[in-house]
Motif scaffolding. Structure first.
Motif, short mmCIF file in Angstrom:
data_model
loop_
_atom_site.label_atom_id
_atom_site.label_comp_id
_atom_site.label_asym_id
_atom_site.label_seq_id
_atom_site.Cartn_x
_atom_site.Cartn_y
_atom_site.Cartn_z
N THR A 1 -99.16 -5.41 -31.88
CA THR A 1 -101.09 -5.12 -32.04
C THR A 1 -102.14 -5.63 -31.55
N ILE A 2 -101.95 -6.60 -30.86
CA ILE A 2 -103.06 -6.72 -29.81
C ILE A 2 -102.84 -6.46 -28.27
N SER A 3 -101.55 -6.56 -27.91
CA SER A 3 -101.39 -6.04 -26.47
C SER A 3 -99.59 -6.62 -26.63
N GLN A 4 -99.62 -4.99 -25.56
CA GLN A 4 -97.93 -5.25 -25.74
C GLN A 4 -97.39 -6.15 -24.25
N SER A 5 -96.41 -5.76 -24.43
CA SER A 5 -95.16 -7.43 -22.99
C SER A 5 -94.49 -6.83 -23.25
N PRO A 6 -93.83 -5.34 -22.76
CA PRO A 6 -92.50 -4.41 -21.87
C PRO A 6 -91.92 -5.54 -21.48
N ARG A 7 -90.55 -5.51 -20.78
CA ARG A 7 -89.47 -5.93 -19.76
C ARG A 7 -89.11 -5.14 -18.84
N ALA A 8 -89.46 -3.70 -19.46
CA ALA A 8 -89.19 -2.86 -18.42
C ALA A 8 -90.07 -1.95 -17.79
N THR A 9 -90.52 -1.62 -16.87
CA THR A 9 -91.07 -0.14 -16.28
C THR A 9 -90.31 0.77 -16.33
N ILE A 10 -89.79 1.84 -17.01
CA ILE A 10 -89.03 2.43 -16.55
C ILE A 10 -89.41 3.87 -16.39
N VAL A 11 -88.91 5.03 -15.11
CA VAL A 11 -89.29 5.98 -14.17
C VAL A 11 -88.36 6.98 -14.73
N GLY A 12 -88.46 8.16 -15.71
CA GLY A 12 -86.75 8.73 -16.54
C GLY A 12 -87.60 10.28 -16.08
N CYS A 13 -86.96 11.33 -16.40
CA CYS A 13 -86.98 12.70 -16.14
C CYS A 13 -87.63 12.88 -17.37
N SER A 14 -88.09 13.61 -17.39
CA SER A 14 -88.34 14.42 -18.55
C SER A 14 -87.24 15.34 -19.79
N ASP A 15 -86.66 15.26 -18.53
CA ASP A 15 -85.48 16.17 -19.52
C ASP A 15 -85.16 15.37 -21.23
N SER A 16 -85.40 16.97 -22.14
CA SER A 16 -85.46 16.45 -23.69
C SER A 16 -83.55 15.78 -23.74
N ARG A 17 -83.20 15.74 -22.69
CA ARG A 17 -81.47 15.49 -23.12
C ARG A 17 -81.60 13.89 -22.98
N PHE A 18 -82.32 13.54 -21.89
CA PHE A 18 -82.44 12.10 -21.50
C PHE A 18 -83.76 11.46 -23.07
N GLN A 19 -83.25 10.16 -23.59
CA GLN A 19 -84.87 9.62 -23.92
C GLN A 19 -84.34 8.19 -24.06
N GLU A 20 -85.43 7.90 -24.34
CA GLU A 20 -85.79 6.29 -24.28
C GLU A 20 -84.08 5.63 -25.29
N SER A 21 -83.90 5.48 -26.20
CA SER A 21 -83.20 5.38 -26.99
C SER A 21 -81.37 5.13 -26.41
N VAL A 22 -81.63 5.71 -25.11
CA VAL A 22 -80.21 5.80 -24.08
C VAL A 22 -80.44 4.42 -23.60
N LEU A 23 -81.38 3.90 -23.54
CA LEU A 23 -81.25 2.26 -22.77
C LEU A 23 -82.20 1.32 -23.87
N ASP A 24 -82.50 2.26 -25.34
CA ASP A 24 -82.67 0.82 -25.79
C ASP A 24 -83.19 1.39 -27.32
N SER A 25 -82.54 0.62 -28.47
CA SER A 25 -82.95 1.35 -29.46
C SER A 25 -83.94 1.02 -30.39
N THR A 26 -85.10 -0.47 -29.68
CA THR A 26 -85.63 -0.23 -30.83
C THR A 26 -87.06 -0.56 -29.15
N PRO A 27 -87.79 1.12 -28.42
CA PRO A 27 -88.08 0.85 -27.16
C PRO A 27 -89.52 0.44 -27.45
#
Ligand SMILES: [Zn+2]
Length: 245
Positions: A68-94
């Motif tokens: 809640t206080i702040s975010q601490s992501p491990r990766a910055t992702i630059v992906g295509c907006s295409d609906s057939r690609f979603q973050e779940s491809v890379l990480d089941s708990t993004p």
């Protein structure tokens, strides 16, 4: 019933306008009436509300308190907006794990500020450019897209210059996949030049991958392929790279 069951539409879903160069399905035709589209919108939004209810209940308040206080992501992702690609491809708990920027053709240039925020403010140790097979934006870049609206043209212009010199013959899958890879490499180059200091000091690793939704690369549909690590593109060298080994 899903929308595609009764509507033919342009593949990147830009509304009722038909944009044949983007239509990876080859239809490029809109046949739904406004009443049908409103029914689809209502059904979809009801699903969204129900899905969100389920999501919030399933996770519970405790899950969200962790970040809640702040975010601490491990990766910055630059992906295509295409609906057939979603973050779940890379990480089941993004949640709190991936800082995600998406646009047509997974370009760096049109979102420099957002990518810079991930790298320089959130200090993610990884920056991953994700291209994908059958990408409509890449197909557009290989075609004549001069009739597109100017904001779309502007974004397609930022895709790899080398692939825009080529011409896609029909749906040549091999050529299409090679162009996707060329663009990923080009975007990695842009990022390497911007974040050279962070890469040199070891604070950042820049990776280029292709998500193969169609098994065009023959290792299974749904797999990602690492094609570039900090500018290294030799397949053998990549296989033995410390990031992977
Ligand atoms: Zn795409």
């Amino acid at each position: 019933m899903k929308r595609r069951d009764f509507i033919k539409f342009s593949a990147i879903g830009l509304g009722a306008t038909t944009i044949p160069v983007f239509a990876s399905g080859g239809h490029g035709e809109v046949v739904a009436s406004s009443g049908e589209l409103q029914a689809v919108a209502k059904k979809m939004y009801t699903e969204i509300i129900n899905n969100n209810d389920f999501y919030a209940k399933q996770k519970g308040d405790g899950f969200f308190k962790n970040f809640t206080i702040s975010q601490s992501p491990r990766a910055t992702i630059v992906g295509c907006s295409d609906s057939r690609f979603q973050e779940s491809v890379l990480d089941s708990t993004p949640e709190n794990d991936l800082f995600v920027i998406r646009n047509i053709g997974n370009q760096y240039t049109s979102n420099e500020g957002s990518v810079g925020y991930g790298v320089m403010h959130l200090h993610t140790p990884l920056l991953i450019i994700v291209g994908h097979t059958r990408c409509g934006a890449i197909k557009a870049a290989l075609s004549d897209y001069t009739s597109e609206d100017s904001p779309i043209r502007k974004e397609v212009d930022t895709l790899s210059l080398s692939i825009r010199k080529a011409h896609l013959v029909g749906d040549n899958i091999e050529q299409w996949a090679a162009a996707v890879e060329a663009n990923v490499n080009q975007q990695v180059e842009y990022c390497l030049s911007k974040f050279s200091e962070q890469v040199k000091s070891g604070q950042l690793t820049i990776v280029g991958v292709i998500y193969d939704l169609a098994n065009d690369l023959s290792k299974g549909a749904g797999k990602i392929h690492t094609v570039n690590i900090n500018g290294e593109t030799n397949k053998k060298t990549l296989e033995n790279h410390p990031l992977i080994k």
